[in-house]
Design an enzyme around this catalytic site. Structure first.
Site, PDB file in Angstrom:
ATOM      1  N   CYS A   1      15.351  64.510  20.388  1.00 11.92           N
ATOM      2  CA  CYS A   1      15.162  65.091  18.799  1.00 11.92           C
ATOM      3  C   CYS A   1      14.041  66.158  18.568  1.00 11.92           C
ATOM      4  O   CYS A   1      14.095  66.995  17.616  1.00 11.92           O
ATOM      5  CB  CYS A   1      14.658  63.826  18.041  1.00 11.92           C
ATOM      6  SG  CYS A   1      15.760  62.410  18.165  1.00 11.92           S
TER       7      CYS A   1
HETATM    8  C1  BEZ Z   1      15.979  61.345  22.163  1.00 13.74           C
HETATM    9  O1  BEZ Z   1      15.947  61.974  21.034  1.00 13.74           O
HETATM   10  O2  BEZ Z   1      15.721  61.875  23.219  1.00 13.74           O
HETATM   11  C2  BEZ Z   1      16.533  60.013  22.145  1.00 13.74           C
HETATM   12  C3  BEZ Z   1      16.277  59.336  21.091  1.00 13.74           C
HETATM   13  C4  BEZ Z   1      16.640  58.052  20.631  1.00 13.74           C
HETATM   14  C5  BEZ Z   1      17.104  57.570  21.969  1.00 13.74           C
HETATM   15  C6  BEZ Z   1      16.888  57.863  23.071  1.00 13.74           C
HETATM   16  C7  BEZ Z   1      16.720  59.087  23.169  1.00 13.74           C
END
Ligand code: BEZ
Length: 318
Positions: free
Chosen positions: A123
């Site tokens: 994200c």
């Molecule tokens: C991420 O953005 O890396 C992520 C978001 C939610 C769960 C696992 C990873």
């Protein structure tokens, strides 16, 4: 008769091989009876066109109008689908309160982009890459808002990391919505309504909603938490949608990298049609010739003349 009713009726007619088959003969090509026989959809589109308006050179149906006539504006089961008017909502954001999403985007294109959670690695890169595209999207008159189920305070603190991870080369100029009660995520189908009781899980999926000036959902992408999105693809989709919003065209696969090496009748090949677009099936041969005299029809074994390419510069000129 409503466009949808007309379409539905012509589907039935096409299946019976009567009126619709005659309609398509008028508007496609001498091989059109074959079309009607093998492809009731094309037949229906053609009949719809002749029922909806007498299309002249100035009034050729745009891609949006034609394709959106295939999808209802409202949802019958509460699920959000292409063509539906997106749900309005109010929310807290990193830019302050948003009283109405519809009012905020009024008359403009907008991207609503969700991420699963703040302070997560993928994200963090996605919001950074989207910020890098913001000027380009703004120049296309396309607004951006992002969202997760974290509260706004968390978004604000996390943004420092997002900016730092882009070596402080970006500013995040779009609002990030806090959807802590998950009402927006649920209304947009990013979270199943039956699972929203637990405020920890599930998280919002990675969704992209591209919404047109009339608040219709034109395109949506759904990605799982483990795959980061490609912001070049999102910008490409907005460009393609905006082109078909105004013109009677649709963009081929991989546009604008398509048809870079096209075989011609004389056995030679050309790169002149790289990045070209297709005329809609509802554009008659007369309209095609009058508006785009240099269009190219790709030959196919069926002999049906439906792969009609127009150079993008010719489309831009119109
Ligand atoms: C991420 O953005 O890396 C992520 C978001 C939610 C769960 C696992 C990873």
């Amino acid at each position: 008769m409503s466009p949808i009713a007309a379409l539905r009726r012509s589907f039935v007619s096409a299946a019976r091989g009567n009126v619709a088959a005659r309609g398509v003969m008028k508007t496609l090509s001498p091989k059109a009876p074959v079309v009607a026989a093998v492809n009731p959809l094309l037949s229906s589109l053609s009949t719809f066109r002749s029922l909806s308006s007498s299309s002249t050179m100035d009034t050729m149906e745009t891609g949006t109008k034609m394709y959106m006539s295939l999808y209802p504006e409202g949802s019958t089961d509460g699920s959000l689908r292409l063509g539906n008017i997106v749900p309005d909502f109010s929310a807290d954001t990193t830019h302050g309160p948003m009283e109405s999403f519809h009012e905020w985007k009024k008359g403009k294109w907008a991207i609503l982009f969700s991420h699963p959670a703040d302070f997560t690695p993928v994200c963090t890169t996605e919001i950074g890459r989207l910020a890098m595209k913001y000027d380009e999207l703004k120049a296309m008159d396309c607004l951006v808002a992002t969202l997760s189920v974290d509260p706004v305070k968390s978004h604000t603190e996390w943004l420092r990391d997002v900016v730092a991870h882009c070596e402080n080369q970006i500013k995040v100029e779009f609002p990030i919505i806090g959807d802590a009660d998950r009402s927006i995520s649920t209304a947009y189908g990013m979270i199943d309504p039956g699972t929203s009781g637990d405020q920890q899980l599930p998280l919002t999926i990675r969704a992209v909603f591209i919404i047109n000036p009339e608040n219709k959902l034109m395109l949506s992408l759904n990605y799982p938490a483990c795959v980061g999105r490609n912001t070049d693809e999102i910008v490409r989709c907005v460009k393609a949608l905006q082109l078909s919003y105004e013109k009677s065209i649709a963009t081929p696969a991989n546009w604008p990298e398509n048809h870079a090496d096209l075989p011609l009748k004389d056995g030679s090949r050309t790169d002149e049609f790289k990045g070209s677009v297709f005329l809609l099936p509802t554009v008659s041969p007369e309209e095609a010739k009058a508006n785009y005299p240099d269009y190219h029809t790709c030959e196919v074994p069926s002999g049906i003349e439906y792969l009609r390419l127009v150079k993008s510069e010719d489309v831009e000129k119109k």
